[in-house]
Scaffold this active site. Structure first.
Site, PDB file in Angstrom:
ATOM      1  N   ARG A  47       0.815  -1.225   0.000  1.00  0.00           N
ATOM      2  CA  ARG A  47       0.000   0.000   0.000  1.00  0.00           C
ATOM      3  C   ARG A  47       0.846   1.271   0.000  1.00  0.00           C
ATOM      4  O   ARG A  47       0.412   2.290  -0.540  1.00  0.00           O
ATOM      5  CB  ARG A  47      -0.964  -0.014   1.186  1.00  0.00           C
ATOM      6  CG  ARG A  47      -2.046  -1.031   0.966  1.00  0.00           C
ATOM      7  CD  ARG A  47      -3.122  -0.971   1.998  1.00  0.00           C
ATOM      8  NE  ARG A  47      -4.283  -1.677   1.488  1.00  0.00           N
ATOM      9  CZ  ARG A  47      -5.231  -2.219   2.242  1.00  0.00           C
ATOM     10  NH1 ARG A  47      -5.157  -2.125   3.553  1.00  0.00           N
ATOM     11  NH2 ARG A  47      -6.249  -2.831   1.690  1.00  0.00           N
ATOM     12  N   LYS A  89     -19.827 -16.267  -0.486  1.00  0.00           N
ATOM     13  CA  LYS A  89     -21.287 -16.129  -0.435  1.00  0.00           C
ATOM     14  C   LYS A  89     -21.919 -15.495  -1.669  1.00  0.00           C
ATOM     15  O   LYS A  89     -21.416 -14.491  -2.173  1.00  0.00           O
ATOM     16  CB  LYS A  89     -21.657 -15.260   0.766  1.00  0.00           C
ATOM     17  CG  LYS A  89     -21.343 -15.885   2.103  1.00  0.00           C
ATOM     18  CD  LYS A  89     -21.753 -14.925   3.192  1.00  0.00           C
ATOM     19  CE  LYS A  89     -21.546 -15.529   4.557  1.00  0.00           C
ATOM     20  NZ  LYS A  89     -21.773 -14.520   5.596  1.00  0.00           N
ATOM     21  N   GLY A 110     -13.646  -4.009  -0.185  1.00  0.00           N
ATOM     22  CA  GLY A 110     -15.044  -3.567  -0.177  1.00  0.00           C
ATOM     23  C   GLY A 110     -15.306  -2.482  -1.210  1.00  0.00           C
ATOM     24  O   GLY A 110     -16.354  -2.473  -1.861  1.00  0.00           O
TER      25      GLY A 110
HETATM   26  P1  AMP Z   1     -14.847 -13.765  -0.504  1.00  0.00           P
HETATM   27  O1  AMP Z   1     -14.304 -12.873   0.567  1.00  0.00           O
HETATM   28  O2  AMP Z   1     -16.331 -13.835  -0.543  1.00  0.00           O
HETATM   29  O3  AMP Z   1     -14.231 -13.500  -1.867  1.00  0.00           O
HETATM   30  O4  AMP Z   1     -14.435 -15.237  -0.078  1.00  0.00           O
HETATM   31  C1  AMP Z   1     -13.124 -15.655  -0.015  1.00  0.00           C
HETATM   32  C2  AMP Z   1     -13.006 -16.783   0.954  1.00  0.00           C
HETATM   33  O5  AMP Z   1     -13.904 -17.815   0.585  1.00  0.00           O
HETATM   34  C3  AMP Z   1     -11.614 -17.366   0.978  1.00  0.00           C
HETATM   35  O6  AMP Z   1     -11.089 -17.265   2.278  1.00  0.00           O
HETATM   36  C4  AMP Z   1     -11.840 -18.820   0.581  1.00  0.00           C
HETATM   37  O7  AMP Z   1     -11.062 -19.714   1.337  1.00  0.00           O
HETATM   38  C5  AMP Z   1     -13.299 -19.059   0.890  1.00  0.00           C
HETATM   39  N1  AMP Z   1     -13.866 -20.124   0.063  1.00  0.00           N
HETATM   40  C6  AMP Z   1     -13.959 -20.155  -1.271  1.00  0.00           C
HETATM   41  N2  AMP Z   1     -14.487 -21.336  -1.671  1.00  0.00           N
HETATM   42  C7  AMP Z   1     -14.723 -22.064  -0.561  1.00  0.00           C
HETATM   43  C8  AMP Z   1     -15.268 -23.354  -0.323  1.00  0.00           C
HETATM   44  N3  AMP Z   1     -15.653 -24.126  -1.318  1.00  0.00           N
HETATM   45  N4  AMP Z   1     -15.401 -23.745   0.944  1.00  0.00           N
HETATM   46  C9  AMP Z   1     -15.016 -22.957   1.953  1.00  0.00           C
HETATM   47  N5  AMP Z   1     -14.485 -21.741   1.792  1.00  0.00           N
HETATM   48  C10 AMP Z   1     -14.337 -21.303   0.546  1.00  0.00           C
END
Ligand code: AMP
Length: 418
Positions: A40, A206, A397
């Protein structure tokens, strides 16, 4: 409307109040706080060098961590000042506060090209409250306002929004720094009329976190590739069993609506055809946060239903190969979110295959590849491929909100180009 940038300004002899994102990771070493990742700070160097060349008096404001209105010694920006001095090869003065006499005195003694770093703006609760009196106090040393903190631009705080408005009201300029300008170009302008095929890769935990982005990109993309735990909610919506996987049963309707829109708009919307699963076995131990620790046993690839006692952790090899083939024919690529739990090497192959395909498309096919921040940036860096894509966003974000089409307060407050 395009925003004014530092390149448009004559700032010689002027006090430039520049908001930067110096929220760097720190760890304690021998009683001192040490910076564990400089990225950063490095990202702000081009704007700083330009302002130095233009003869500005540069006053840097930033936040670090969440001190919640208290002077937390572990969240001081002093180590950042030392690191900046080292990286720039010129002295950087440090003010022990971000407002008041200390700042005004230090600013009064500055010469053209000097740099003054202010102490953590979040030592005051008024920062996050965007308190107008506090913003006026910050703005006391601002002839010109520059924002290079894209990662904080989705927040309307005193140093990201309030000061910009005050400077503009006085008839001064509020401009984007070079880093901010690049973020707006790649996450914004470049995706308005992308070269086709435009392939979007979305993963992560999610559906609910990404649905607004999916919805917006369904209006632009030729293909959307879904991975990560997010895929399980789509599978559940089709009656496929997801075992112990991370799913959002409340969002199956959201998932189906997205697929319907994809069909209407003739977007090639793909879900994984195979999944790497494991059977979690409780070890009876607790981790540092007091959560049970599981051993992930019997790691295997399946198609279709995930057994009741198993959990999905990544896209399988067949999906990875299919996605890679589609990505390699793209002319524009946007990637946000990993294809699985890539932090664990046993589940990183799918994410790494996608990362490699994005790099190949960029290097061999001349595709523009834009990485929309957060964990996909981490995954690319982990695979040593960070410098082989067109652009990696520095926001988390902020990137997501910008891709959703939201107006970021820190951007909206900047002056429009004439
Ligand atoms: P996000 O912040 O929504 O982009 O999510 C990223 C996080 O989702 C990372 O820490 C990944 O390890 C987790 N993640 C992605 N796919 C899976 C999965 N199939 N099962 C559990 N965690 C997951």
């Amino acid at each position: 409307m395009a925003k004014l940038t530092v390149r448009d300004l004559d700032v010689r002899g002027k006090r430039v109040f520049m908001r930067v994102d110096y929220n760097v990771p720190l760890e304690e070493r021998d009683g001192q706080m040490a910076i564990t990742d400089n990225t950063r700070i490095v990202e702000t160097l081009p704007t700083l060098k330009l302002l130095i060349d233009k003869g500005a008096k540069i006053i840097l404001a930033a936040h670090l961590g969440r001190p919640k209105g208290k002077r937390e010694a572990t969240m001081s920006l002093r180590p950042v000042g030392l690191k900046l001095h080292e990286l720039l090869g010129r002295s950087v003065a440090f003010a022990t506060d971000c407002i008041g006499e200390v700042v005004e005195k230090a600013a009064a003694h500055m010469k053209d090209g000097d740099i003054l770093l202010l102490e953590n703006v979040r030592y005051y609760n008024e920062e996050e409250a965007n308190d107008p009196v506090f913003a006026e106090k910050l703005a006391k040393v601002a002839d010109v306002y520059v924002n290079d903190a894209f990662g904080a631009a989705h927040r309307a705080h005193a140093s990201t929004e309030g000061v910009a408005r005050i400077v503009a009201k006085r008839g001064g300029f509020a401009a984007a720094g070079l880093l901010m300008e690049r973020e707006l170009k790649f996450l914004g302008d470049e995706l308005e009329n992308p070269a086709r095929p435009f392939v979007v890769i979305l993963g992560g935990a999610k559906v609910s976190d990404k649905i607004k982005v999916i919805d917006r990109l369904l209006e632009k993309a030729d293909t959307i590739l879904i991975g990560g735990a997010m895929a399980y909610t789509f599978k559940l919506a089709h009656g496929v069993k997801t075992g112990k996987s991370l799913v959002e049963p409340d969002h199956t309707g959201t998932a189906l609506a997205a697929e319907k829109k994809a069909i209407e708009r003739k977007v090639n919307f793909q879900l994984p055809t195979d999944t790497i699963i494991a059977t979690p076995v409780d070890t009876g131990k607790l981790n540092k946060k007091g959560k049970p620790v599981y051993d992930l046993t019997n790691i295997r690839t399946i198609r279709g239903d995930i057994p009741d006692d198993a959990e999905g952790f990544s896209i399988g090899a067949e999906t990875a190969a299919n996605y890679a083939r589609i990505i390699q024919s793209a002319k524009t690529i946007l990637w946000n979110g990993p294809m699985g739990m890539f932090e664990d090497p046993r589940f990183a192959a799918g994410t790494n295959a996608v990362a490699q395909a994005v790099v190949d498309a960029t290097q061999k096919n001349g595709a523009k590849s834009i990485i929309g921040g957060g964990d996909s940036v981490k995954a690319l860096n982990k695979a040593g491929l960070g410098d082989k894509v067109t652009f990696m966003s520095t926001g988390g974000g902020a990137s997501l909100e910008f891709l959703e089409g939201a107006v970021l307060p820190g951007v909206a407050a900047l002056s429009d180009k004439k």
